[in-house]
Scaffold this motif. Sequence first.
Motif, PDB file in Angstrom:
ATOM      1  N   LYS A 224       0.849  -1.183   0.000  1.00 26.12           N
ATOM      2  CA  LYS A 224       0.000   0.000   0.000  1.00 26.12           C
ATOM      3  C   LYS A 224       0.890   1.240   0.000  1.00 26.12           C
ATOM      4  O   LYS A 224       2.032   1.199   0.461  1.00 26.12           O
ATOM      5  N   ILE A 225       0.330   2.346  -0.512  1.00 29.68           N
ATOM      6  CA  ILE A 225       1.071   3.611  -0.586  1.00 29.68           C
ATOM      7  C   ILE A 225       0.168   4.738  -0.105  1.00 29.68           C
ATOM      8  O   ILE A 225      -1.020   4.773  -0.436  1.00 29.68           O
ATOM      9  N   LEU A 226       0.746   5.645   0.676  1.00 25.22           N
ATOM     10  CA  LEU A 226       0.080   6.881   1.079  1.00 25.22           C
ATOM     11  C   LEU A 226       0.777   8.039   0.382  1.00 25.22           C
ATOM     12  O   LEU A 226       1.991   8.175   0.471  1.00 25.22           O
ATOM     13  N   ALA A 227       0.012   8.857  -0.337  1.00 26.88           N
ATOM     14  CA  ALA A 227       0.549  10.060  -0.971  1.00 26.88           C
ATOM     15  C   ALA A 227       0.057  11.275  -0.205  1.00 26.88           C
ATOM     16  O   ALA A 227      -1.135  11.385   0.096  1.00 26.88           O
ATOM     17  N   ILE A 228       0.993  12.181   0.136  1.00 19.95           N
ATOM     18  CA  ILE A 228       0.631  13.394   0.860  1.00 19.95           C
ATOM     19  C   ILE A 228       1.176  14.613   0.131  1.00 19.95           C
ATOM     20  O   ILE A 228       2.131  14.515  -0.637  1.00 19.95           O
ATOM     21  N   ASN A 229       0.570  15.747   0.395  1.00 18.68           N
ATOM     22  CA  ASN A 229       1.023  17.009  -0.180  1.00 18.68           C
ATOM     23  C   ASN A 229       0.807  18.100   0.853  1.00 18.68           C
ATOM     24  O   ASN A 229      -0.303  18.261   1.363  1.00 18.68           O
ATOM     25  N   LYS A 233      -3.241  14.369   3.438  1.00 16.87           N
ATOM     26  CA  LYS A 233      -3.386  13.111   2.709  1.00 16.87           C
ATOM     27  C   LYS A 233      -4.120  13.330   1.394  1.00 16.87           C
ATOM     28  O   LYS A 233      -5.160  13.983   1.351  1.00 16.87           O
ATOM     29  N   ILE A 234      -3.554  12.758   0.313  1.00 17.05           N
ATOM     30  CA  ILE A 234      -4.220  12.796  -0.986  1.00 17.05           C
ATOM     31  C   ILE A 234      -4.949  11.485  -1.247  1.00 17.05           C
ATOM     32  O   ILE A 234      -6.136  11.460  -1.551  1.00 17.05           O
ATOM     33  N   ILE A 235      -4.207  10.375  -1.137  1.00  7.87           N
ATOM     34  CA  ILE A 235      -4.795   9.072  -1.402  1.00  7.87           C
ATOM     35  C   ILE A 235      -4.003   8.005  -0.675  1.00  7.87           C
ATOM     36  O   ILE A 235      -2.786   8.136  -0.491  1.00  7.87           O
ATOM     37  N   GLU A 236      -4.670   6.948  -0.281  1.00  8.59           N
ATOM     38  CA  GLU A 236      -4.040   5.740   0.261  1.00  8.59           C
ATOM     39  C   GLU A 236      -4.597   4.564  -0.518  1.00  8.59           C
ATOM     40  O   GLU A 236      -5.812   4.410  -0.630  1.00  8.59           O
ATOM     41  N   GLY A 237      -3.716   3.758  -1.089  1.00  9.79           N
ATOM     42  CA  GLY A 237      -4.206   2.638  -1.882  1.00  9.79           C
ATOM     43  C   GLY A 237      -3.079   1.768  -2.383  1.00  9.79           C
ATOM     44  O   GLY A 237      -1.923   1.893  -1.970  1.00  9.79           O
ATOM     45  N   THR A 238      -3.415   0.866  -3.288  1.00 10.76           N
ATOM     46  CA  THR A 238      -2.411  -0.005  -3.896  1.00 10.76           C
ATOM     47  C   THR A 238      -1.543   0.819  -4.851  1.00 10.76           C
ATOM     48  O   THR A 238      -1.933   1.917  -5.262  1.00 10.76           O
ATOM     49  N   PRO A 239      -0.371   0.296  -5.228  1.00 14.92           N
ATOM     50  CA  PRO A 239       0.448   1.015  -6.205  1.00 14.92           C
ATOM     51  C   PRO A 239      -0.320   1.356  -7.479  1.00 14.92           C
ATOM     52  O   PRO A 239      -0.180   2.467  -8.013  1.00 14.92           O
ATOM     53  N   LYS A 244      -2.277   6.001 -10.639  1.00 12.42           N
ATOM     54  CA  LYS A 244      -3.260   6.498 -11.605  1.00 12.42           C
ATOM     55  C   LYS A 244      -3.974   7.756 -11.125  1.00 12.42           C
ATOM     56  O   LYS A 244      -4.706   8.385 -11.894  1.00 12.42           O
ATOM     57  N   HIS A 245      -3.762   8.109  -9.843  1.00  9.14           N
ATOM     58  CA  HIS A 245      -4.458   9.280  -9.306  1.00  9.14           C
ATOM     59  C   HIS A 245      -3.895  10.542  -9.959  1.00  9.14           C
ATOM     60  O   HIS A 245      -2.670  10.758  -9.951  1.00  9.14           O
ATOM     61  N   PRO A 246      -4.731  11.406 -10.511  1.00 11.45           N
ATOM     62  CA  PRO A 246      -4.212  12.573 -11.260  1.00 11.45           C
ATOM     63  C   PRO A 246      -3.351  13.513 -10.424  1.00 11.45           C
ATOM     64  O   PRO A 246      -2.360  14.057 -10.921  1.00 11.45           O
ATOM     65  N   ILE A 249       0.107  11.895 -10.071  1.00 10.43           N
ATOM     66  CA  ILE A 249       0.846  12.005 -11.328  1.00 10.43           C
ATOM     67  C   ILE A 249       1.417  13.408 -11.483  1.00 10.43           C
ATOM     68  O   ILE A 249       2.586  13.602 -11.823  1.00 10.43           O
ATOM     69  N   ALA A 250       0.589  14.402 -11.202  1.00 11.56           N
ATOM     70  CA  ALA A 250       1.019  15.795 -11.397  1.00 11.56           C
ATOM     71  C   ALA A 250       2.053  16.225 -10.372  1.00 11.56           C
ATOM     72  O   ALA A 250       3.028  16.899 -10.701  1.00 11.56           O
ATOM     73  N   ALA A 251       1.845  15.842  -9.113  1.00 14.30           N
ATOM     74  CA  ALA A 251       2.664  16.394  -8.035  1.00 14.30           C
ATOM     75  C   ALA A 251       3.915  15.577  -7.726  1.00 14.30           C
ATOM     76  O   ALA A 251       4.927  16.136  -7.318  1.00 14.30           O
ATOM     77  N   TYR A 252       3.859  14.250  -7.885  1.00 14.05           N
ATOM     78  CA  TYR A 252       4.941  13.417  -7.375  1.00 14.05           C
ATOM     79  C   TYR A 252       5.672  12.595  -8.412  1.00 14.05           C
ATOM     80  O   TYR A 252       6.887  12.576  -8.466  1.00 14.05           O
ATOM     81  N   LEU A 253       4.927  11.898  -9.253  1.00 17.72           N
ATOM     82  CA  LEU A 253       5.579  10.959 -10.145  1.00 17.72           C
ATOM     83  C   LEU A 253       5.923  11.582 -11.482  1.00 17.72           C
ATOM     84  O   LEU A 253       7.001  11.370 -12.014  1.00 17.72           O
ATOM     85  N   GLY A 254       5.017  12.332 -12.047  1.00 22.69           N
ATOM     86  CA  GLY A 254       5.236  12.882 -13.383  1.00 22.69           C
ATOM     87  C   GLY A 254       4.931  11.843 -14.432  1.00 22.69           C
ATOM     88  O   GLY A 254       5.111  10.645 -14.227  1.00 22.69           O
ATOM     89  N   GLU A 255       4.463  12.292 -15.577  1.00 22.00           N
ATOM     90  CA  GLU A 255       4.063  11.361 -16.622  1.00 22.00           C
ATOM     91  C   GLU A 255       5.231  10.479 -17.063  1.00 22.00           C
ATOM     92  O   GLU A 255       5.074   9.295 -17.320  1.00 22.00           O
ATOM     93  N   GLU A 256       6.464  11.055 -17.140  1.00 23.68           N
ATOM     94  CA  GLU A 256       7.599  10.289 -17.626  1.00 23.68           C
ATOM     95  C   GLU A 256       7.932   9.148 -16.692  1.00 23.68           C
ATOM     96  O   GLU A 256       8.231   8.040 -17.125  1.00 23.68           O
ATOM     97  N   ASP A 257       7.870   9.409 -15.358  1.00 26.61           N
ATOM     98  CA  ASP A 257       8.194   8.360 -14.392  1.00 26.61           C
ATOM     99  C   ASP A 257       7.150   7.252 -14.438  1.00 26.61           C
ATOM    100  O   ASP A 257       7.474   6.069 -14.307  1.00 26.61           O
ATOM    101  N   ILE A 258       5.854   7.648 -14.582  1.00 23.94           N
ATOM    102  CA  ILE A 258       4.807   6.642 -14.675  1.00 23.94           C
ATOM    103  C   ILE A 258       5.031   5.774 -15.912  1.00 23.94           C
ATOM    104  O   ILE A 258       4.971   4.556 -15.855  1.00 23.94           O
ATOM    105  N   ASP A 259       5.322   6.405 -17.066  1.00 24.85           N
ATOM    106  CA  ASP A 259       5.552   5.651 -18.291  1.00 24.85           C
ATOM    107  C   ASP A 259       6.746   4.724 -18.155  1.00 24.85           C
ATOM    108  O   ASP A 259       6.720   3.589 -18.614  1.00 24.85           O
TER     109      ASP A 259
END
Length: 269
Positions: A224-229, A233-239, A244-246, A249-259
């Motif tokens: 499980k992962i917790l994302a905060i900003n 708390k933004i979301i808590e869930g599976t990887p 996939k949470h918008p 993607i915008a704040a932490y991972l970025g589209e390139e890292d997700i791809d």
Amino acid sequence: MAHFKVENIGISFGGIRAVQDVNFGVRQNSIFSIIGPNGSGKTTIFNMISGIYKPASGRVVLDGENLTGLSPDRVARKGIARTFQNIQLFGNATVMDNLMLGRHIHMKTGVLSGFFMLGKWTPCAREEVRHREVVERIVDFLDLQSVRDQFVSSLPYGKRKLVELGRALALEPKVLLLDEPSAGMNTEEKDDLRIWIKDIQEDYRVTILLIEHDMNMVMGISDKILAINQGVKIIEGTPAEVQKHPDVIAAYLGEEDIDAHDQEHRDMV
């Protein structure tokens, strides 16, 4: 049912809310990661869990027991150990000495008890043997045999990070907090670390809370992962859910890292 819970904890510094009403639950023997940009409150959460900071609100609960407000040494005795972003080791002591220091909370006999009296082993000696057996297992587990008698200050950064991990394991924790364990490691060391973290989960049956900027590692090993900003708390869930949470993607991972992660996953399948 979660065996470790953080319930609506919050804290402020100078009137600024560093963490606000964060809550999550962690199942026993799982890997739970916390992600977020620098300054988002991740390490502050670890500091509240480990007793360095006292939360202004909320609770930290392990196996139904409220640990909120306990001192760091009492939190450790209850079964929570941690590593730090900046290594906290004794550089002028050997690897073995640093690992043995991780056994201090389990030591019951005093150093003046003596080892051998009137033809019999004393409780102090028997205890010393048991503690060394625990540490020897960790040395073998983390492949530290070649540096066991070296001073920590003489070791490469990656090895020092492993020694700190080993010292935390020496506490025999129920919950292990890993704060940026791969920081300063090269690619090969990071790959080894991923394997060791999974082995710790499986062999030591330890619940792991992880703060880590390497998203491939986080997505690859977390249950499980917790994302905060900004402490919220933004979301808590599976990887899969988190990546996939918008907002993530915008704040932490970025589209390139997700791809990149998706491509790596496809390459492994």
